[in-house]
Write a protein that holds these residues in place. Sequence first.
Motif, PDB file in Angstrom:
ATOM      1  N   THR A 110       5.471  11.258  -4.105  1.00  0.00           N
ATOM      2  CA  THR A 110       6.499  11.044  -3.081  1.00  0.00           C
ATOM      3  C   THR A 110       6.258  11.881  -1.830  1.00  0.00           C
ATOM      4  O   THR A 110       6.583  11.441  -0.729  1.00  0.00           O
ATOM      5  CB  THR A 110       7.916  11.331  -3.637  1.00  0.00           C
ATOM      6  N   GLU A 111       5.694  13.068  -1.988  1.00  0.00           N
ATOM      7  CA  GLU A 111       5.395  13.905  -0.817  1.00  0.00           C
ATOM      8  C   GLU A 111       4.317  13.254   0.054  1.00  0.00           C
ATOM      9  O   GLU A 111       4.426  13.236   1.276  1.00  0.00           O
ATOM     10  CB  GLU A 111       4.958  15.308  -1.248  1.00  0.00           C
ATOM     11  N   LYS A 112       3.276  12.722  -0.577  1.00  0.00           N
ATOM     12  CA  LYS A 112       2.214  12.038   0.170  1.00  0.00           C
ATOM     13  C   LYS A 112       2.767  10.781   0.833  1.00  0.00           C
ATOM     14  O   LYS A 112       2.429  10.468   1.972  1.00  0.00           O
ATOM     15  CB  LYS A 112       1.048  11.669  -0.750  1.00  0.00           C
ATOM     16  N   ARG A 113       3.617  10.078   0.112  1.00  0.00           N
ATOM     17  CA  ARG A 113       4.204   8.861   0.676  1.00  0.00           C
ATOM     18  C   ARG A 113       5.046   9.217   1.904  1.00  0.00           C
ATOM     19  O   ARG A 113       4.976   8.561   2.931  1.00  0.00           O
ATOM     20  CB  ARG A 113       5.038   8.149  -0.385  1.00  0.00           C
ATOM     21  N   LYS A 114       5.833  10.294   1.806  1.00  0.00           N
ATOM     22  CA  LYS A 114       6.650  10.736   2.933  1.00  0.00           C
ATOM     23  C   LYS A 114       5.756  11.142   4.104  1.00  0.00           C
ATOM     24  O   LYS A 114       6.050  10.836   5.251  1.00  0.00           O
ATOM     25  CB  LYS A 114       7.557  11.888   2.519  1.00  0.00           C
ATOM     26  N   ALA A 147       0.835  -1.206   0.000  1.00  0.00           N
ATOM     27  CA  ALA A 147       0.000   0.000   0.000  1.00  0.00           C
ATOM     28  C   ALA A 147       0.869   1.256   0.000  1.00  0.00           C
ATOM     29  O   ALA A 147       0.596   2.217  -0.722  1.00  0.00           O
ATOM     30  CB  ALA A 147      -0.935   0.000   1.202  1.00  0.00           C
ATOM     31  N   TYR A 148       1.931   1.233   0.803  1.00  0.00           N
ATOM     32  CA  TYR A 148       2.832   2.375   0.882  1.00  0.00           C
ATOM     33  C   TYR A 148       3.451   2.673  -0.483  1.00  0.00           C
ATOM     34  O   TYR A 148       3.448   3.808  -0.950  1.00  0.00           O
ATOM     35  CB  TYR A 148       3.924   2.110   1.917  1.00  0.00           C
ATOM     36  N   PHE A 149       3.972   1.655  -1.141  1.00  0.00           N
ATOM     37  CA  PHE A 149       4.634   1.875  -2.416  1.00  0.00           C
ATOM     38  C   PHE A 149       3.659   2.101  -3.574  1.00  0.00           C
ATOM     39  O   PHE A 149       4.067   2.507  -4.659  1.00  0.00           O
ATOM     40  CB  PHE A 149       5.611   0.738  -2.735  1.00  0.00           C
ATOM     41  N   SER A 150       2.380   1.878  -3.344  1.00  0.00           N
ATOM     42  CA  SER A 150       1.399   2.178  -4.387  1.00  0.00           C
ATOM     43  C   SER A 150       1.084   3.671  -4.448  1.00  0.00           C
ATOM     44  O   SER A 150       0.474   4.141  -5.399  1.00  0.00           O
ATOM     45  CB  SER A 150       0.113   1.371  -4.166  1.00  0.00           C
TER      46      SER A 150
END
Length: 135
Positions: A126-130, A119-122
């Motif tokens: 990149t800002e939202k993931r961070k 889910a994280y890598f989907s």
Amino acid sequence: MQYKRPTIAIKYDEKVTTKLDRHIGKLIKRLRLQSGITKTELGLRTGISLQQLNKYEDAENRVSVSRLYWLARALNTSPNYFFDSFASKDTAIPGLSDNEQEAFLSDAVDIEKKELVDAYFSIQDTEKRKWHLDV
């Protein structure tokens, strides 16, 4: 030899609180008091009514996962805090030996870890993931 996961049917009454519900309610109250936060202030921080907070702390109502998340944030802790201190003996799955219990929970954790990483890598941005990582 391949491990075969047992089929388990756990019955519970939605209207009856469990040991875990009582445990979570006590921890909410303990954290709130240790932080010097009133129920009114906690309600304002989370959008949960005073009456509902009373019911959570007294384990009259179950706390949903999303509400537990916001309560944890308002109380400066992780949602895991509410589960980590719950004794493994109290969370045993009926009908499983200790070895089967350990294997079942280990498999469940591994599956959950994989789903979380996937889910994280989907998340493409990149800002939202961070941001999710920092939460």
